[in-house]
Design an enzyme around this catalytic site. Structure first.
Site: not given
Ligand code: THU
Length: 141
Positions: A43-45, A94, A56, A97, A54
């Site tokens: 995940n890359i916020e 989620c 995935e 995804c 996310c």
């Protein structure tokens, strides 16, 4: 062909690269293609929150952008950074995804592996996680 345990190990390797300064929830994913190749993702916020990607989808977009079209399974691991490996809960994908997976994967065959540890996992077909999925078939009917 690799087994669940090996795919989960790859997801844990990818989790190390998780960029999650806002949630401290670190996710890793490993996507197995039909030709045996594996694409990982984390995940890359983002400070603006909504651009967050996310783990995935990172894995799927990497694979698709390199020409992969046939997918067998994805392993997902996720836990808060203060929680030991194996002590968190199974990390379910989620809904966004799941919808991306439904675009590219067979609902009955594609396996979603949610792991706490290398040999502690649950596994569902994509169809079990997104029943009555809206897909391209609906647009063409
Ligand atoms: N996240 C994922 O990467 N995959 C999931 O399946 C659930 C949520 C990420 C998004 C965000 O960076 C953090 O976990 C908390 O929601």
């Amino acid at each position: 062909m690799i087994n669940q345990e090996q795919l989960i190990k790859k997801a844990f390797e990818a989790q190390k690269f998780s960029y999650a300064p806002y949630s401290q929830f670190n996710v890793g994913a490993a996507l197995l293609c039909a030709d045996g190749t594996i694409y990982t993702g984390c995940n890359i916020e983002n400070a603006a929150f909504s651009p967050t990607n996310c783990a995935e989808r990172t894995a799927f977009f990497k694979a698709i952008s390199e020409g992969k079209k046939d997918f067998v399974a994805i392993a997902i691991v996720g836990n808060k950074s203060n929680v030991e490996k194996g002590q968190g809960d199974y990390c379910a994908p989620c809904a966004v995804c799941r919808q991306v997976m439904a675009e590219f994967c067979d609902l009955e065959k594609f396996q979603v592996i949610m792991a706490k540890d290398d040999n502690d996992y649950i596994e569902n077909t994509l169809g079990e996680l997104i029943p009555l999925a809206f897909t391209g078939k609906d647009l063409n009917s």
